[in-house]
Design an enzyme around this catalytic site. Structure first.
Site, PDB file in Angstrom:
ATOM      1  N   GLU A 243     -13.100 -11.822 -18.415  1.00 57.65           N
ATOM      2  CA  GLU A 243     -12.762 -10.736 -17.472  1.00 57.65           C
ATOM      3  C   GLU A 243     -12.529 -11.266 -16.055  1.00 57.65           C
ATOM      4  O   GLU A 243     -12.866 -10.616 -15.061  1.00 57.65           O
ATOM      5  CB  GLU A 243     -13.821  -9.632 -17.515  1.00 57.65           C
ATOM      6  CG  GLU A 243     -13.935  -9.067 -18.935  1.00 57.65           C
ATOM      7  CD  GLU A 243     -14.556  -7.697 -19.013  1.00 57.65           C
ATOM      8  OE1 GLU A 243     -14.616  -6.999 -17.994  1.00 57.65           O
ATOM      9  OE2 GLU A 243     -14.962  -7.334 -20.129  1.00 57.65           O
TER      10      GLU A 243
HETATM   11  C1  LIG Z   1     -16.412 -15.291 -25.649  1.00 55.95           C
HETATM   12  C2  LIG Z   1     -15.140 -14.834 -25.012  1.00 55.95           C
HETATM   13  C3  LIG Z   1     -14.727 -13.527 -25.204  1.00 55.95           C
HETATM   14  C4  LIG Z   1     -13.512 -13.082 -24.659  1.00 55.95           C
HETATM   15  N1  LIG Z   1     -13.078 -11.803 -24.907  1.00 55.95           N
HETATM   16  C5  LIG Z   1     -11.825 -11.429 -24.514  1.00 55.95           C
HETATM   17  C6  LIG Z   1     -11.303 -10.152 -24.895  1.00 55.95           C
HETATM   18  O1  LIG Z   1     -11.968  -9.326 -25.523  1.00 55.95           O
HETATM   19  N2  LIG Z   1     -10.012  -9.867 -24.554  1.00 55.95           N
HETATM   20  C7  LIG Z   1      -9.232 -10.737 -23.850  1.00 55.95           C
HETATM   21  O2  LIG Z   1      -8.082 -10.413 -23.603  1.00 55.95           O
HETATM   22  N3  LIG Z   1      -9.703 -11.953 -23.476  1.00 55.95           N
HETATM   23  C8  LIG Z   1     -10.981 -12.323 -23.792  1.00 55.95           C
HETATM   24  N4  LIG Z   1     -11.470 -13.564 -23.435  1.00 55.95           N
HETATM   25  C9  LIG Z   1     -10.601 -14.480 -22.725  1.00 55.95           C
HETATM   26  C10 LIG Z   1     -10.951 -14.701 -21.265  1.00 55.95           C
HETATM   27  O3  LIG Z   1     -10.696 -13.552 -20.512  1.00 55.95           O
HETATM   28  C11 LIG Z   1     -10.186 -15.934 -20.773  1.00 55.95           C
HETATM   29  O4  LIG Z   1     -10.773 -17.058 -21.406  1.00 55.95           O
HETATM   30  C12 LIG Z   1     -10.218 -16.098 -19.269  1.00 55.95           C
HETATM   31  O5  LIG Z   1      -9.482 -15.089 -18.641  1.00 55.95           O
HETATM   32  C13 LIG Z   1      -9.676 -17.471 -18.826  1.00 55.95           C
HETATM   33  O6  LIG Z   1      -8.471 -17.779 -19.421  1.00 55.95           O
HETATM   34  P1  LIG Z   1      -8.254 -19.174 -20.181  1.00 55.95           P
HETATM   35  O7  LIG Z   1      -9.368 -19.361 -21.120  1.00 55.95           O
HETATM   36  O8  LIG Z   1      -6.900 -19.213 -20.708  1.00 55.95           O
HETATM   37  O9  LIG Z   1      -8.431 -20.274 -19.048  1.00 55.95           O
HETATM   38  P2  LIG Z   1      -7.282 -20.782 -18.059  1.00 55.95           P
HETATM   39  O10 LIG Z   1      -6.573 -19.631 -17.480  1.00 55.95           O
HETATM   40  O11 LIG Z   1      -6.489 -21.840 -18.732  1.00 55.95           O
HETATM   41  O12 LIG Z   1      -8.160 -21.443 -16.907  1.00 55.95           O
HETATM   42  C14 LIG Z   1      -8.697 -22.754 -16.977  1.00 55.95           C
HETATM   43  C15 LIG Z   1      -9.333 -23.057 -15.627  1.00 55.95           C
HETATM   44  O13 LIG Z   1      -8.330 -23.036 -14.620  1.00 55.95           O
HETATM   45  C16 LIG Z   1      -8.706 -22.152 -13.585  1.00 55.95           C
HETATM   46  N5  LIG Z   1      -7.508 -21.533 -13.014  1.00 55.95           N
HETATM   47  C17 LIG Z   1      -6.500 -20.905 -13.656  1.00 55.95           C
HETATM   48  N6  LIG Z   1      -5.607 -20.442 -12.770  1.00 55.95           N
HETATM   49  C18 LIG Z   1      -6.055 -20.783 -11.545  1.00 55.95           C
HETATM   50  C19 LIG Z   1      -5.593 -20.578 -10.220  1.00 55.95           C
HETATM   51  N7  LIG Z   1      -4.468 -19.924  -9.966  1.00 55.95           N
HETATM   52  N8  LIG Z   1      -6.329 -21.085  -9.213  1.00 55.95           N
HETATM   53  C20 LIG Z   1      -7.480 -21.744  -9.445  1.00 55.95           C
HETATM   54  N9  LIG Z   1      -7.970 -21.968 -10.668  1.00 55.95           N
HETATM   55  C21 LIG Z   1      -7.271 -21.480 -11.706  1.00 55.95           C
HETATM   56  C22 LIG Z   1      -9.598 -21.145 -14.273  1.00 55.95           C
HETATM   57  O14 LIG Z   1     -10.417 -20.466 -13.359  1.00 55.95           O
HETATM   58  C23 LIG Z   1     -10.364 -22.029 -15.218  1.00 55.95           C
HETATM   59  O15 LIG Z   1     -11.407 -22.645 -14.515  1.00 55.95           O
HETATM   60  C24 LIG Z   1     -12.714 -13.989 -23.895  1.00 55.95           C
HETATM   61  C25 LIG Z   1     -13.182 -15.283 -23.643  1.00 55.95           C
HETATM   62  C26 LIG Z   1     -14.364 -15.714 -24.199  1.00 55.95           C
HETATM   63  C27 LIG Z   1     -14.827 -17.112 -23.949  1.00 55.95           C
END
Ligand SMILES: Cc1cc2nc3c(=O)[nH]c(=O)nc-3n(C[C@H](O)[C@H](O)[C@H](O)COP(=O)(O)OP(=O)(O)OC[C@H]3O[C@@H](n4cnc5c(N)ncnc54)[C@H](O)[C@@H]3O)c2cc1C
Lengths: 420, 148
Positions: free
Chosen positions: A397
């Protein structure tokens, strides 16, 4: 005060801190009788879930009892309006409800937050009359369970880059793509899916998908997580999945507005759960530190242990009021939906509350593990699960970093938005 | 760490009968759940190896049980004490029977838990104990009713 809420002897060690929240909010803001009944139900449900949550956690398994216990205690539609079969709780009461449930762990919070804040509230806020009448009473009863499908393998922090597509087909739309890390993904009966037009440059649209559709499949349950075992997390595929026209949620092209407003609600929910985590950490540390003897005295008498206690207590107090403030602001906005300044303020506060509470919950769980010593490193201890689970609240989130960018730009002005 | 539980059960059997069975080590030896090597020592005590399961983890404890006939045919105390797998456990259960042809058994149990098991915390232990106690009392109720 509802009969029993204050007078009843504490059955479990977890109750007194929550009681103090309820009493204080009641004194300062006023809680109605029906609202106190919701909190009593939450208190009962949390007690009922204690053992099964622990057992399933140790087995590293999804806990199917969460749904049953919440259903039995009429807690599946807490924020849904009464006219649609819910309990009509304002955000402040939803926050207190999730605070109590958070003491049992983030697994319960993840299920509830996704079903209620991201799912049901998205339909309540964006759905037309027909959609609300069709889905909300069923969601409040537990006949419909929601999941929220925004994240994809290649689109997380930047949901605008999502690839799942839709195309018009007769009386509806065909959806294709993959959704990753979806909580409730394999147990939901309806999933809010965000997809962009297959052709052309259009922006995403939200749909309510029936997970029984033959184009929907669960690729895998993601069970190799480092924690949050009792919550279902799945990867799902849409292969020409069909959605009726009447199941488009909100206007075409306005999907990200639906997604972000759901996250505004969800973040207060996650932050509230984190407050519950801190409460449980404090309770557990207090009990352990006042009974464990080393160097001839209870470890609670060692000043460095007292530093951990002080950290958890201060984090808890600070976050509690931050969450209530965010919830109260959201309630204020709900009464004046056209007020965009109020909406931004509510959005800012929900980000600040979630960002701070999730970090404090993780920090508190870390300190709690430290106070437990070697036993704290075992998942049989009552604090290890908080340490493993609270970590996720700094990712889902909206990650810490995304929250920081959001908070900073709310202070500096939109022209400084760093993620543009 | 101390935990307290109490409750009451209805038993379809006369009070005198319930009392005499509840304070009889031979009867107790047959109604102890998850136990092996049960040995009646004398008219008021017995020993057993009891298996205690918490989630997927189970420990075996060598337990000594002693019955005290405090006020027949109403009050009795059962003290169970043991140790094993880095944990210690002492449970003092007090029974208070009332009624004549039907018996109401009011009971309370105070447990002192020490060692590794205590680390689980009182709220969880209480949850597990409540489950176990319900199992034990339904077992006792059935056994008493069956032998009446
Ligand atoms: C257990 C679990 C349950 C979840 N449940 C849901 C759900 O029900 N529905 C749903 O849709 N999603 C869900 N998620 C997904 C979650 O919302 C995402 O994992 C999260 O938004 C981060 O996206 P990502 O994993 O692709 O990481 P990425 O976006 O690839 O980020 C990797 C790193 O880069 C950083 N980063 C990215 N962009 C920037 C920027 N512009 N500036 C600085 N830093 C940046 C991030 O903060 C992070 O540290 C869930 C995740 C988990 C682990």
């Amino acid at each position: 005060m509802v009969k029993g809420m204050g007078a009843r002897p504490h059955r479990l060690g977890v109750e007194p801190l929550f009681q103090s929240s309820v009493d204080e909010v009641s004194r300062l803001v006023g809680l109605k009788k029906e609202e106190l009944i919701i909190l009593e139900d939450a208190d009962r449900a949390a007690s009922e879930l204690l053992v099964s949550e622990f057992e399933k956690y140790v087995e590293r398994k999804y806990n199917p009892e969460i749904m049953g216990v919440l259903k039995r205690n009429n807690l599946l539609g807490v924020p849904i309006m009464e006219e649609y079969g819910g309990r009509g709780a304002r955000q402040l009461v939803e926050a207190l409800f999730l605070e109590r449930m958070g003491q049992t762990g983030m697994g319960v919070i993840t299920f509830s937050d996704v079903h209620q804040c991201l799912g049901s509230l998205a339909v309540q806020d964006w759905g037309n009359e027909e959609q609300k009448a069709r889905y909300l009473p069923a969601a409040a009863k537990g006949d419909t369970i929601f999941a929220y499908g925004l994240t994809e393998p290649e689109a997380g922090s930047d949901p605008a880059s999502l690839k799942t597509s839709y195309v018009k087909d007769g009386g509806g739309y065909r959806l294709n793509g993959s959704k990753y890390l979806i909580s409730n993904g394999s147990i939901a009966t309806r999933m809010i899916i965000f997809a962009r037009p297959q052709e052309g440059p259009g922006t995403p649209t939200a749909f309510i998908l029936d997970t029984k559709d033959k184009g929907f499949s669960v690729d895998m349950r993601l069970e190799e997580k480092i924690g949050l075992f009792t919550s279902d997390t799945s990867m799902v595929s849409l292969d020409d999945a069909f959605v009726q026209s009447e199941d488009m949620l909100g206007q075409e092209g306005k999907g990200l507005a639906v997604a972000y407003s759901a996250l505004l609600n969800g973040r207060i929910g996650i932050g509230s759960g984190c407050v519950g985590v801190m409460e449980d950490c404090l309770n557990q540390v207090k009990e352990r530190a006042t009974t464990r003897v080393q160097h001839g005295k209870e470890i609670a008498r060692h000043q460095l242990i007292q530093r951990h206690v002080a950290y958890i207590e201060s984090s808890l107090e600070a976050c509690r009021w931050l969450i209530y403030r965010a919830a109260l602001k959201k309630d204020e906005y709900e009464k004046d939906l056209k007020n965009l300044a109020l909406r931004s303020e509510s959005d800012r506060l929900s980000a600040v509350a979630k960002y701070t509470a999730s970090r404090c919950a993780f920090g508190s769980a870390d300190r709690a593990v430290q106070c437990f010593g070697g036993f704290g490193y075992s998942i049989l201890s009552p604090v290890a699960k908080h340490f493993l689970d609270a970590r996720v609240a700094r990712i889902y989130e909206g990650t810490d970093e995304i929250m920081e960018l959001k908070i900073a730009s709310s202070v500096l002005g939109r022209e400084f938005e760093a993620y543009r | 760490m101390n935990i307290h539980l109490d409750g009451s059960n209805a038993i379809h059997s006369p009070r005198e009968k319930v009392y005499s069975l509840l304070t009889d080590p031979n009867f107790i030896s047959k109604s102890l759940p998850d136990s092996e090597d049960v040995r009646v020592i004398d008219g008021s005590s017995l020993e057993a190896r009891m298996k205690l399961r918490i989630a997927v983890v189970s420990t075996t404890m060598r337990m000594k049980l002693r019955v005290e006939r405090t006020a027949p045919p109403s009050k009795a105390t059962l003290v169970a004490e043991g140790a094993g797998s880095g944990s210690t456990l002492k449970i003092t259960s007090v029974f208070d029977l009332s009624g004549d042809s039907q018996t109401t058994m009011a009971w309370s149990a105070d447990a002192e838990v020490g060692g590794v098991m205590a680390g689980i915390g009182s709220s969880l232990l209480k949850g597990f104990a409540a489950k176990k106690v319900a199992e034990i009392f339904s077992g006792i109720t059935k056994a008493v009713e069956a032998s009446s």
